[in-house]
Design a protein around this motif. Structure first.
Motif, PDB file in Angstrom:
ATOM      1  N   ARG A 181       0.868  -1.181   0.000  1.00 25.56           N
ATOM      2  CA  ARG A 181       0.000   0.000   0.000  1.00 25.56           C
ATOM      3  C   ARG A 181       0.906   1.233   0.000  1.00 25.56           C
ATOM      4  O   ARG A 181       1.768   1.382   0.870  1.00 25.56           O
ATOM      5  CB  ARG A 181      -0.895  -0.006   1.232  1.00 25.56           C
ATOM      6  CG  ARG A 181      -1.905   1.147   1.303  1.00 25.56           C
ATOM      7  CD  ARG A 181      -2.678   1.063   2.608  1.00 25.56           C
ATOM      8  NE  ARG A 181      -3.555   2.205   2.810  1.00 25.56           N
ATOM      9  CZ  ARG A 181      -4.826   2.256   2.465  1.00 25.56           C
ATOM     10  NH1 ARG A 181      -5.384   1.208   1.902  1.00 25.56           N
ATOM     11  NH2 ARG A 181      -5.557   3.330   2.687  1.00 25.56           N
ATOM     12  N   VAL A 197      -2.005   9.491  -8.376  1.00 26.93           N
ATOM     13  CA  VAL A 197      -1.476   8.202  -8.832  1.00 26.93           C
ATOM     14  C   VAL A 197      -1.704   8.068 -10.335  1.00 26.93           C
ATOM     15  O   VAL A 197      -2.825   8.246 -10.823  1.00 26.93           O
ATOM     16  CB  VAL A 197      -2.174   7.041  -8.093  1.00 26.93           C
ATOM     17  CG1 VAL A 197      -1.715   5.701  -8.656  1.00 26.93           C
ATOM     18  CG2 VAL A 197      -1.901   7.123  -6.594  1.00 26.93           C
ATOM     19  N   VAL A 215      -1.404   5.194 -12.817  1.00 28.46           N
ATOM     20  CA  VAL A 215      -1.214   3.748 -12.832  1.00 28.46           C
ATOM     21  C   VAL A 215      -0.282   3.318 -13.958  1.00 28.46           C
ATOM     22  O   VAL A 215       0.574   2.443 -13.781  1.00 28.46           O
ATOM     23  CB  VAL A 215      -2.575   3.034 -12.948  1.00 28.46           C
ATOM     24  CG1 VAL A 215      -2.384   1.530 -13.096  1.00 28.46           C
ATOM     25  CG2 VAL A 215      -3.444   3.339 -11.734  1.00 28.46           C
ATOM     26  N   TYR A 273       3.328   3.859 -12.979  1.00 27.87           N
ATOM     27  CA  TYR A 273       3.715   2.864 -11.977  1.00 27.87           C
ATOM     28  C   TYR A 273       3.999   1.521 -12.651  1.00 27.87           C
ATOM     29  O   TYR A 273       4.988   0.850 -12.356  1.00 27.87           O
ATOM     30  CB  TYR A 273       2.605   2.691 -10.937  1.00 27.87           C
ATOM     31  CG  TYR A 273       2.524   3.776  -9.894  1.00 27.87           C
ATOM     32  CD1 TYR A 273       2.992   5.056 -10.135  1.00 27.87           C
ATOM     33  CD2 TYR A 273       1.949   3.531  -8.649  1.00 27.87           C
ATOM     34  CE1 TYR A 273       2.897   6.059  -9.174  1.00 27.87           C
ATOM     35  CE2 TYR A 273       1.852   4.518  -7.681  1.00 27.87           C
ATOM     36  CZ  TYR A 273       2.325   5.782  -7.965  1.00 27.87           C
ATOM     37  OH  TYR A 273       2.237   6.773  -7.014  1.00 27.87           O
ATOM     38  N   ILE A 303      -2.020  -3.170 -10.130  1.00 33.90           N
ATOM     39  CA  ILE A 303      -1.923  -1.829  -9.540  1.00 33.90           C
ATOM     40  C   ILE A 303      -3.282  -1.157  -9.634  1.00 33.90           C
ATOM     41  O   ILE A 303      -3.889  -1.108 -10.708  1.00 33.90           O
ATOM     42  CB  ILE A 303      -0.869  -0.971 -10.272  1.00 33.90           C
ATOM     43  CG1 ILE A 303       0.491  -1.672 -10.286  1.00 33.90           C
ATOM     44  CG2 ILE A 303      -0.745   0.402  -9.625  1.00 33.90           C
ATOM     45  CD1 ILE A 303       1.527  -0.977 -11.138  1.00 33.90           C
ATOM     46  N   SER A 304      -3.760  -0.664  -8.533  1.00 33.97           N
ATOM     47  CA  SER A 304      -5.056   0.014  -8.528  1.00 33.97           C
ATOM     48  C   SER A 304      -5.007   1.202  -7.584  1.00 33.97           C
ATOM     49  O   SER A 304      -4.357   1.161  -6.542  1.00 33.97           O
ATOM     50  CB  SER A 304      -6.176  -0.944  -8.113  1.00 33.97           C
ATOM     51  OG  SER A 304      -5.934  -1.474  -6.827  1.00 33.97           O
ATOM     52  N   GLU A 305      -5.697   2.271  -7.991  1.00 36.31           N
ATOM     53  CA  GLU A 305      -5.775   3.450  -7.137  1.00 36.31           C
ATOM     54  C   GLU A 305      -6.915   3.277  -6.146  1.00 36.31           C
ATOM     55  O   GLU A 305      -7.973   2.744  -6.482  1.00 36.31           O
ATOM     56  CB  GLU A 305      -5.992   4.705  -7.984  1.00 36.31           C
ATOM     57  CG  GLU A 305      -5.957   5.998  -7.176  1.00 36.31           C
ATOM     58  CD  GLU A 305      -6.041   7.234  -8.050  1.00 36.31           C
ATOM     59  OE1 GLU A 305      -6.024   8.353  -7.491  1.00 36.31           O
ATOM     60  OE2 GLU A 305      -6.142   7.089  -9.287  1.00 36.31           O
ATOM     61  N   HIS A 341      -2.910  10.541  -1.755  1.00 38.94           N
ATOM     62  CA  HIS A 341      -3.185   9.664  -2.890  1.00 38.94           C
ATOM     63  C   HIS A 341      -2.631   8.271  -2.587  1.00 38.94           C
ATOM     64  O   HIS A 341      -1.446   8.125  -2.295  1.00 38.94           O
ATOM     65  CB  HIS A 341      -2.558  10.220  -4.168  1.00 38.94           C
ATOM     66  CG  HIS A 341      -3.026  11.610  -4.497  1.00 38.94           C
ATOM     67  ND1 HIS A 341      -4.230  11.868  -5.113  1.00 38.94           N
ATOM     68  CD2 HIS A 341      -2.453  12.822  -4.260  1.00 38.94           C
ATOM     69  CE1 HIS A 341      -4.374  13.169  -5.267  1.00 38.94           C
ATOM     70  NE2 HIS A 341      -3.320  13.779  -4.753  1.00 38.94           N
ATOM     71  N   ALA A 357      -2.370   4.025  -3.475  1.00 37.51           N
ATOM     72  CA  ALA A 357      -2.426   2.969  -4.482  1.00 37.51           C
ATOM     73  C   ALA A 357      -2.176   1.625  -3.805  1.00 37.51           C
ATOM     74  O   ALA A 357      -1.533   1.551  -2.749  1.00 37.51           O
ATOM     75  CB  ALA A 357      -1.391   3.203  -5.581  1.00 37.51           C
TER      76      ALA A 357
END
Length: 322
Positions: free
Chosen positions: A54, A61, A63, A66, A80-82, A93, A95
């Motif tokens: 986390r 963010v 994605v 990232y 990967i998720s916000e 923020h 993720a």
């Protein structure tokens, strides 16, 4: 003054469209099984094995950035998720990064975690890791088996208890309603791809307990009315029993939902899956207590032999305390 959500006396015919309501429940169960088979569940780190990281940063963010930063590390399946939450500040923020268990390792090593952090800081200097959770693939497999056993054991124990307290028709109706609640809940989780982890299993067990409590309350009133109205048709006795307990059902479900909705909105993303499961379970459990459990009991029929001197004869376990 006394708050009344429903009148003292109601005469709603809950079984007027019983074929439609029960048919809708069957369709929902079949659809849930199909969705589950096709889409699968979005298993959390508890069941998949690997590492969940986390992150928190001051900037939004991105994605794609990232993902590009981590692609060079060859970590395999990386999700990967916000994370959105209305309680977050404007510079807060978050993720969630999930990394599959690496070959030959129980979880992602500390060295790999450091590499991930360095790669992400190259695209977002303000990023920091607020939590790192790891579960090995062997442990996750055992957790899946244990979770299934826990749910099935709960259903079997309830089947036996209702059989002792009432009659076998009641136990089949109650357990059928619980199966309905569990399967439809799993179907919703599969359809929406909500994270399914140990907290969700705890929510399913909570749903089972809540749903059977509501069912037993109506069954108790039904049993009392069967003795009181010996010649009244079973469907009419059932309608009367549901109407007499309607105020209690609405008050209990309503106050429970008030607390759950507050947690769902303000509780944050960490418990959102758990709270969503219970919220959905309260709604579908209240529905199934009437339109699944009672329909099955109605079709199976109930033995009404009132020629015995003792109305409790043949039902000697009926007075076991709940």
């Amino acid at each position: 003054m006394r708050l009344r959500l429903v009148p003292d006396e109601t005469h709603i015919d809950f079984f007027k469209a019983r074929y439609v309501t029960f048919g809708a429940s069957v369709v929902a169960m079949i659809a849930s099984i199909i969705i589950w088979a096709v889409m699968g569940l979005n298993f959390g780190i508890d069941f998949r094995g690997g590492t969940t990281i986390r992150t928190q940063s001051e900037n939004p963010v991105v994605v794609s950035e990232y993902r590009d930063a981590l692609q060079a590390l060859n970590l395999g399946d990386v999700s990967i998720s916000e994370v959105f939450d209305p309680s977050f500040a404007s510079d807060h923020h978050v993720a969630m990064i999930r990394i599959q268990a690496q070959d030959g390792q129980e979880s992602v090593s500390a060295e790999t975690v450091n590499q991930v952090e360095a790669a992400l800081k190259a695209v977002e200097p303000t990023i920091k890791f607020t939590s790192v959770e790891s579960v090995g693939p062997k442990v996750s497999g055992e957790l899946i088996q244990t979770a299934i056993i826990a749910v099935m054991t709960a259903l079997a124990a309830i089947l036996f208890y209702i059989w002792l307290r009432f009659e076998w028709q009641f136990s089949i109706g109650a357990v059928a309603a619980l199966f309905h609640d569990v399967i439809v809940t799993i179907g919703i989780f599969s359809l929406l791809q909500i994270r399914f982890d140990l907290a969700t299993i705890a929510a399913l067990l909570t749903i089972i307990g809540y749903s059977i409590n509501d069912t037993v309350v109506i069954f108790d009133r039904l049993r009392e009315n069967l003795r009181k109205y010996k010649t009244m048709p079973l469907q009419e006795v059932m309608n009367l029993s549901v109407n007499e307990t309607l105020s209690r059902t609405i008050m209990t479900s309503g106050t429970t939902l008030l607390a759950l909705i507050a947690l769902l909105v303000l509780g944050g993303d960490v418990i959102r899956g758990f709270v969503f499961a219970i919220t959905w379970g309260v709604i579908v459990g209240t529905y199934s207590s009437v339109y699944v459990a009672k329909n099955i009991v109605l079709w199976l029929g109930v033995k009404r032999d009132w020629s015995k001197p003792d109305a409790n004869a043949g039902n000697q376990f009926a007075n076991i305390d709940a």
